[in-house]
Design a protein around this motif. Sequence first.
Motif, PDB file in Angstrom:
ATOM      1  N   ARG A  78      41.541   1.270  43.975  1.00 45.14           N
ATOM      2  CA  ARG A  78      41.828   2.498  43.402  1.00 45.14           C
ATOM      3  C   ARG A  78      41.331   3.699  44.481  1.00 45.14           C
ATOM      4  O   ARG A  78      40.101   3.815  44.777  1.00 45.14           O
ATOM      5  N   TYR A  79      42.266   4.453  44.729  1.00 50.52           N
ATOM      6  CA  TYR A  79      42.050   5.736  45.567  1.00 50.52           C
ATOM      7  C   TYR A  79      41.820   7.178  44.714  1.00 50.52           C
ATOM      8  O   TYR A  79      42.220   7.060  43.415  1.00 50.52           O
ATOM      9  N   MET A  80      40.747   7.641  45.237  1.00 51.85           N
ATOM     10  CA  MET A  80      40.437   8.880  44.516  1.00 51.85           C
ATOM     11  C   MET A  80      39.789   9.907  45.388  1.00 51.85           C
ATOM     12  O   MET A  80      39.211   9.292  46.640  1.00 51.85           O
ATOM     13  N   ARG A 127      31.485  -2.267  35.121  1.00 51.48           N
ATOM     14  CA  ARG A 127      32.545  -1.104  34.887  1.00 51.48           C
ATOM     15  C   ARG A 127      32.324  -0.008  35.891  1.00 51.48           C
ATOM     16  O   ARG A 127      31.132   0.536  35.900  1.00 51.48           O
ATOM     17  N   LEU A 128      33.182   0.342  36.749  1.00 43.71           N
ATOM     18  CA  LEU A 128      33.199   1.464  37.890  1.00 43.71           C
ATOM     19  C   LEU A 128      33.097   2.955  37.035  1.00 43.71           C
ATOM     20  O   LEU A 128      34.151   2.936  36.765  1.00 43.71           O
ATOM     21  N   LEU A 173      34.146   3.537  49.429  1.00 46.20           N
ATOM     22  CA  LEU A 173      33.323   2.285  49.022  1.00 46.20           C
ATOM     23  C   LEU A 173      33.981   1.875  47.585  1.00 46.20           C
ATOM     24  O   LEU A 173      33.959   0.609  47.199  1.00 46.20           O
ATOM     25  N   TYR A 174      34.061   3.016  46.719  1.00 46.11           N
ATOM     26  CA  TYR A 174      34.423   3.007  45.395  1.00 46.11           C
ATOM     27  C   TYR A 174      36.047   2.043  45.577  1.00 46.11           C
ATOM     28  O   TYR A 174      36.286   1.215  44.805  1.00 46.11           O
ATOM     29  N   PHE A 175      36.783   2.309  46.610  1.00 46.21           N
ATOM     30  CA  PHE A 175      38.025   1.837  46.966  1.00 46.21           C
ATOM     31  C   PHE A 175      37.916   0.401  47.200  1.00 46.21           C
ATOM     32  O   PHE A 175      38.624  -0.503  46.623  1.00 46.21           O
ATOM     33  N   LEU A 234      36.788  -5.566  41.165  1.00 46.95           N
ATOM     34  CA  LEU A 234      37.995  -6.349  41.381  1.00 46.95           C
ATOM     35  C   LEU A 234      37.410  -7.706  41.190  1.00 46.95           C
ATOM     36  O   LEU A 234      36.323  -8.472  41.558  1.00 46.95           O
ATOM     37  N   PRO A 235      38.348  -8.602  40.331  1.00 44.07           N
ATOM     38  CA  PRO A 235      38.052 -10.187  40.073  1.00 44.07           C
ATOM     39  C   PRO A 235      37.706 -10.892  41.311  1.00 44.07           C
ATOM     40  O   PRO A 235      36.758 -11.749  41.195  1.00 44.07           O
TER      41      PRO A 235
END
Length: 488
Positions: free
Chosen positions: A164-166, A227-228, A157-159, A214-215
Amino acid sequence: MSDHIAFDIGASSGRLVAARMTQGRLELQEIYRFANGFTDHNGHDFWNLEYLFQEILKGLQLAKEAGINECTLGIDTWAVDYVLLDGEGNRINEVYAYRDSRTKGAPERLHQLISRENVYAKTGIQELDFNTLYQLFVHDQEELSQAEQILMVPDYLYFRLSGRYMNEVTNASTMQLLNAAERDFDEDLLTIVNVRRGQFAKLTEPGEVLGELLPELVQKYMLPRCRLIVVPTHDTASAVIGVPADAERGWAYLSSGTWSLLGVERKEPLTRLDAMKANYTNEWGAYGTYRFLKNIMGLWMIQEVRKELDSKYTFAELAAIAEGVPAFRSLVPCNAGRFLNPGSMIEEIQSCCRESGQPVPESSGEIARCIFDSLALTYRDALQELKNLTGEQVEVLYIVGGGSNNKLLSQLTADLLKIEIQAGPSEATALGNIAVQMISIGQLKDLSEARSLIARSFPTKVYLPNPLEERDKVLSLWQELKTKFKKL
């Protein structure tokens, strides 16, 4: 930024909670709530992650309508379930739900290749059929080989929000694939389940700033600027951050929701053989801590009963009805596999009582009472084990999460455990999520200051132990029944 948003998504529902400091206290506002649940498809249970992503976007739209134009944002969900992505970042398949039956018998097969003792010494994670280790072991090998990335649900969900991957550590640790000593994925275990280290992203600690929303999402859906911030993405890890603990007293926590997680916060894992045999786990926490805890089936049982009753009663009403029923008449082993995902929870409880020679609960109140009495006795066993394993003195047990609102269960727990209970806050998970955001941007100094703020903002309800009539008789009965349950 003065506004903070937590998306706290559980197995049965999710919500967007906004927070802001006002006159030295933290104020919460639930802006949006939505349903969640797995569905059956061709005999297997799956989550709908596209639905969850759309609900996040909808929640952010409502946050902007409520006047939040910029904020920090964190996401927490349940543990162990994962997403396979191809090289384009697309899901290869839908996401299996951990209650799916595909892992039945998987631990026995896997441990023919590596012993339980070896796995526990490496990971410190308790054996549960649905751990990611066993899920990957039985996963379709062709699908696994196609995966360029393996993310946990909140990482995915963050991706989708950041690009960005994490792999966030508190959730990644529940996979039973991380080596506690090396603080990375264990190569032996990766080989056994036929995956590679390169299929996982960087291990990321809570508090890291992931970047801006993401814009294209902001523009398309007219969202606030966010800001994530990486929070403890495992909901229990966030809930433990949200415990308003007094550091001057010995304390343990009980995160009470769909699951009940009873444990203590430690600086080092405890991976001795006796801890493994007691089925305690060492999940990674925020700020270098470990959650040494036991998983207990929890309020899942009453949630399923309520569903079978067509939601005729609220949870508070079920507790009130149970209070008028004789105590300890019928008891069940909450952690038995038969209660993980039965076709009918009511029938499974009744069958267990019948098979063990107990009165069979028939009414809604009797069934609810059976669940609450059994949970409280299970909590007693777990706390005694915990104290024996750690050698720590526990003066107070903090009950946080939705279950902290259950007055009957809280008082039963105080009476049986002979310990002071401090119940609340019910929104500990969202509060822990938000606290890490505030520490990350410097609005709070550290975890100690965060817990002091939570305690100041959300007073707990105190339950002191009352003398329990025929307590010794109840405990003796419970011991006899546990012997019978093992034979069923």
